[in-house]
Design an enzyme around this catalytic site. Structure first.
Site, PDB file in Angstrom:
ATOM      1  N   SER A 192      12.318   1.179   6.703  1.00 57.73           N
ATOM      2  CA  SER A 192      11.923  -0.108   5.925  1.00 57.73           C
ATOM      3  C   SER A 192      13.124  -0.970   6.089  1.00 57.73           C
ATOM      4  O   SER A 192      14.301  -0.483   5.947  1.00 57.73           O
ATOM      5  CB  SER A 192      11.377   0.123   4.507  1.00 57.73           C
ATOM      6  OG  SER A 192      11.583  -1.175   3.782  1.00 57.73           O
ATOM      7  N   ARG A 193      12.799  -2.182   6.231  1.00 59.24           N
ATOM      8  CA  ARG A 193      13.850  -3.461   6.332  1.00 59.24           C
ATOM      9  C   ARG A 193      14.316  -3.511   4.812  1.00 59.24           C
ATOM     10  O   ARG A 193      15.458  -4.068   4.774  1.00 59.24           O
ATOM     11  CB  ARG A 193      13.397  -4.513   6.700  1.00 59.24           C
ATOM     12  CG  ARG A 193      12.899  -4.234   8.439  1.00 59.24           C
ATOM     13  CD  ARG A 193      12.070  -5.426   8.755  1.00 59.24           C
ATOM     14  NE  ARG A 193      10.909  -5.493   7.918  1.00 59.24           N
ATOM     15  CZ  ARG A 193       9.954  -6.412   8.113  1.00 59.24           C
ATOM     16  NH1 ARG A 193       9.861  -7.286   9.127  1.00 59.24           N
ATOM     17  NH2 ARG A 193       8.653  -6.614   7.288  1.00 59.24           N
ATOM     18  N   ASP A 233      -9.932  -7.909   6.680  1.00 56.85           N
ATOM     19  CA  ASP A 233      -8.932  -6.956   6.319  1.00 56.85           C
ATOM     20  C   ASP A 233      -9.760  -6.071   4.954  1.00 56.85           C
ATOM     21  O   ASP A 233      -9.815  -4.848   5.104  1.00 56.85           O
ATOM     22  CB  ASP A 233      -7.589  -7.388   5.878  1.00 56.85           C
ATOM     23  CG  ASP A 233      -6.860  -6.437   5.388  1.00 56.85           C
ATOM     24  OD1 ASP A 233      -6.095  -5.697   6.204  1.00 56.85           O
ATOM     25  OD2 ASP A 233      -6.527  -6.187   4.124  1.00 56.85           O
ATOM     26  N   LYS A 270      -5.338   1.591   7.649  1.00 59.01           N
ATOM     27  CA  LYS A 270      -6.490   0.813   8.493  1.00 59.01           C
ATOM     28  C   LYS A 270      -6.114  -0.712   8.472  1.00 59.01           C
ATOM     29  O   LYS A 270      -5.383  -1.267   7.493  1.00 59.01           O
ATOM     30  CB  LYS A 270      -7.753   0.998   7.638  1.00 59.01           C
ATOM     31  CG  LYS A 270      -7.685   0.834   6.017  1.00 59.01           C
ATOM     32  CD  LYS A 270      -7.529  -0.617   5.290  1.00 59.01           C
ATOM     33  CE  LYS A 270      -8.300  -1.990   5.935  1.00 59.01           C
ATOM     34  NZ  LYS A 270      -7.720  -2.963   4.800  1.00 59.01           N
ATOM     35  N   ILE A 288       0.664  -1.327   0.064  1.00 55.70           N
ATOM     36  CA  ILE A 288       0.077   0.192  -0.041  1.00 55.70           C
ATOM     37  C   ILE A 288       0.830   1.424   0.185  1.00 55.70           C
ATOM     38  O   ILE A 288       0.465   2.341  -0.687  1.00 55.70           O
ATOM     39  CB  ILE A 288      -1.071   0.009   0.829  1.00 55.70           C
ATOM     40  CG1 ILE A 288      -2.141   1.010   0.903  1.00 55.70           C
ATOM     41  CG2 ILE A 288      -0.478   0.256   2.403  1.00 55.70           C
ATOM     42  CD1 ILE A 288      -2.924   0.671  -0.235  1.00 55.70           C
TER      43      ILE A 288
HETATM   44  P1  NAP Z   1       2.234  -5.490   2.879  1.00 55.70           P
HETATM   45  O1  NAP Z   1       2.529  -5.594   1.422  1.00 55.70           O
HETATM   46  O2  NAP Z   1       2.534  -6.975   3.500  1.00 55.70           O
HETATM   47  O3  NAP Z   1       3.491  -4.556   3.676  1.00 55.70           O
HETATM   48  C1  NAP Z   1       3.387  -4.251   4.778  1.00 55.70           C
HETATM   49  C2  NAP Z   1       4.894  -3.845   5.280  1.00 55.70           C
HETATM   50  O4  NAP Z   1       5.075  -3.313   6.514  1.00 55.70           O
HETATM   51  C3  NAP Z   1       5.996  -4.947   4.809  1.00 55.70           C
HETATM   52  O5  NAP Z   1       6.380  -4.562   3.528  1.00 55.70           O
HETATM   53  C4  NAP Z   1       7.060  -4.356   5.763  1.00 55.70           C
HETATM   54  O6  NAP Z   1       7.575  -3.289   5.254  1.00 55.70           O
HETATM   55  C5  NAP Z   1       6.546  -4.148   6.971  1.00 55.70           C
HETATM   56  N1  NAP Z   1       6.344  -4.597   8.286  1.00 55.70           N
HETATM   57  C6  NAP Z   1       6.493  -4.199   9.667  1.00 55.70           C
HETATM   58  N2  NAP Z   1       6.463  -5.139  10.134  1.00 55.70           N
HETATM   59  C7  NAP Z   1       6.086  -6.153   9.751  1.00 55.70           C
HETATM   60  C8  NAP Z   1       5.743  -7.586  10.015  1.00 55.70           C
HETATM   61  N3  NAP Z   1       5.860  -7.985  11.294  1.00 55.70           N
HETATM   62  N4  NAP Z   1       5.113  -8.261   9.082  1.00 55.70           N
HETATM   63  C9  NAP Z   1       5.073  -7.906   7.703  1.00 55.70           C
HETATM   64  N5  NAP Z   1       5.554  -6.566   7.393  1.00 55.70           N
HETATM   65  C10 NAP Z   1       5.962  -5.771   8.241  1.00 55.70           C
HETATM   66  O7  NAP Z   1       1.048  -5.165   3.305  1.00 55.70           O
HETATM   67  P2  NAP Z   1       0.238  -3.901   2.802  1.00 55.70           P
HETATM   68  O8  NAP Z   1      -0.838  -4.767   1.732  1.00 55.70           O
HETATM   69  O9  NAP Z   1       0.871  -2.833   2.215  1.00 55.70           O
HETATM   70  O10 NAP Z   1      -0.841  -3.660   4.017  1.00 55.70           O
HETATM   71  C11 NAP Z   1      -0.287  -3.073   4.901  1.00 55.70           C
HETATM   72  C12 NAP Z   1      -1.488  -2.037   5.626  1.00 55.70           C
HETATM   73  O11 NAP Z   1      -2.121  -1.342   4.960  1.00 55.70           O
HETATM   74  C13 NAP Z   1      -2.608  -3.186   6.345  1.00 55.70           C
HETATM   75  O12 NAP Z   1      -3.116  -2.999   7.388  1.00 55.70           O
HETATM   76  C14 NAP Z   1      -3.505  -3.213   5.169  1.00 55.70           C
HETATM   77  O13 NAP Z   1      -4.791  -3.487   5.748  1.00 55.70           O
HETATM   78  C15 NAP Z   1      -3.481  -1.689   4.796  1.00 55.70           C
HETATM   79  N6  NAP Z   1      -4.114  -1.569   3.461  1.00 55.70           N
HETATM   80  C16 NAP Z   1      -3.466  -2.285   2.357  1.00 55.70           C
HETATM   81  C17 NAP Z   1      -4.303  -2.105   1.011  1.00 55.70           C
HETATM   82  C18 NAP Z   1      -3.731  -2.993  -0.169  1.00 55.70           C
HETATM   83  O14 NAP Z   1      -4.420  -2.784  -1.109  1.00 55.70           O
HETATM   84  N7  NAP Z   1      -2.844  -3.779  -0.042  1.00 55.70           N
HETATM   85  C19 NAP Z   1      -4.834  -1.259   0.849  1.00 55.70           C
HETATM   86  C20 NAP Z   1      -5.195  -0.506   1.897  1.00 55.70           C
HETATM   87  C21 NAP Z   1      -5.074  -0.567   3.188  1.00 55.70           C
HETATM   88  P3  NAP Z   1       9.264  -3.342   5.205  1.00 55.70           P
HETATM   89  O15 NAP Z   1       9.545  -4.412   4.335  1.00 55.70           O
HETATM   90  O16 NAP Z   1       9.487  -2.076   4.139  1.00 55.70           O
HETATM   91  O17 NAP Z   1       9.801  -3.108   6.604  1.00 55.70           O
END
Ligand code: NAP
Length: 308
Positions: free
Chosen positions: A36-37, A168, A90, A14
């Site tokens: 970010s890691r 989610d 969120k 996101i």
């Molecule tokens: P994601 O692709 O898994 O990214 C989350 C990032 O958070 C990871 O890449 C990592 O970044 C970091 N992180 C830190 N601690 C972590 C842990 N313990 N486990 C995994 N990642 C960790 O997820 P995302 O889709 O971006 O979603 C993140 C949030 O945004 C969620 O709450 C989701 O509901 C919300 N969201 C997502 C979307 C969508 O379309 N994907 C839409 C709206 C809202 P680093 O590698 O950079 O450290």
């Protein structure tokens, strides 16, 4: 006033897909660093952790926490303790009670805490709210069905406790529902379907109501292949109002009222800049409370294992 210098924490899907571009196009805010890691946009300083960034990074005024919800509270607490404004992706937290202490700190220190609900910034949501504020409402049916393999590839956290599984995306529907209806709603029945190898539900079937007895049904499913469905149908005295495509489109008895390009995140950042300017917070826990209620009240059924 000089622009708010913001750091993104967690550079996953996101952050890459929405936050960076929305920050660039919003006056009054700029991306100053990333914690970010793994990665950062070209030309933006990266620090492995928020603590590193706070200790050694450039001066920042605010953070946008784009991590999974399970680790968000500790990050928000650290950022507020360092005197930063905080924008939360969120769902804002992994439990309902995590937010109150954060809000208390923000308010005591004059900082902004913004619990975002991106779907509320979809273009059809405010027109739907306005339409429904003036009409008798007879029923609401929500269908929020998507293919988890397409939208959440490799996101192990979503299946862990606090990851919410199908809630989610489902919480986005609840964030719209709680914005467009004129009265508060409450859960009356729920069935949650857990794959036998996962800690979070892959589907949920909910009934809700309000003080007038309005029937509201919601079906959330992560197993949808083919066409994806993010629809809310509201039967009113003047016909059926349909919010489709997650709130990008609005129809009344099939006639188009709104059909706009989704631009949720620029709306989020404009609101954040306004909140910071006014020294206010914006934290609405209603969507999260309904999800918590579903876990409290819901019957659990075990369904076949889910493999990525
Ligand atoms: P994601 O692709 O898994 O990214 C989350 C990032 O958070 C990871 O890449 C990592 O970044 C970091 N992180 C830190 N601690 C972590 C842990 N313990 N486990 C995994 N990642 C960790 O997820 P995302 O889709 O971006 O979603 C993140 C949030 O945004 C969620 O709450 C989701 O509901 C919300 N969201 C997502 C979307 C969508 O379309 N994907 C839409 C709206 C809202 P680093 O590698 O950079 O450290």
């Amino acid at each position: 006033m000089s622009p708010i210098r913001l750091a993104i924490v967690g550079f996953g899907k996101i952050a890459r897909d929405q936050h960076v571009a929305a920050i660039v196009e919003t006056p009054g805010i700029e991306l100053a660093a990333v914690a970010s890691r793994n990665a950062a946009p070209a030309g933006i300083a990266r620090f492995a952790t928020l603590d590193d960034l706070l200790a050694r990074g450039p001066t920042i005024d605010a953070v946008a926490l784009c991590t999974p919800p399970q680790v968000r509270r500790a990050l928000a607490a650290a950022a507020l303790a360092a005197g930063k404004h905080v924008l939360l992706e969120k769902p804002p937290a992994a439990t309902v009670s995590e937010l109150a202490p954060l809000l208390a700190v923000a308010q005591a220190s004059g900082k902004t805490l913004f619990a975002t609900w991106h779907s509320r910034f979809a273009p059809a949501v405010e027109p739907a709210r306005e339409f429904l504020s003036k009409r008798a409402i007879r029923s609401v049916v929500i269908e929020w069905k998507e293919d988890v393999r397409v939208w959440h590839p490799g996101q192990a956290w979503i299946w862990e406790p606090g990851g919410l599984g199908v809630f989610d995306p489902g919480i986005n529907a609840l964030s719209i529902l709680t914005r467009i209806l004129p009265r508060p709603v409450f859960l009356t029945r729920a069935t949650l379907s857990f794959p036998k190898n996962r800690a979070a539900p892959i589907a949920a079937d909910l009934d809700l109501s309000d003080a007038t007895g309005l029937p509201i049904h919601a079906a959330f499913d992560f197993r949808q292949t083919g066409p994806q469905t993010w629809d809310i149908r509201v039967e009113t005295q003047d016909g059926e109002l349909l919010l489709s495509s997650g709130g990008a489109k609005l129809f009344l008895d099939g006639r188009t009222l709104v059909d706009a390009k989704a631009a949720e995140y620029p709306g989020i950042y404009r609101h954040f800049v306004e909140l910071v300017g006014r020294g206010q917070s914006d934290v609405d826990l209603a969507p999260l409370a309904h999800v918590a209620d579903a876990f409290m009240l819901g019957r659990r059924e075990i369904v076949e294992a889910f493999e990525d």
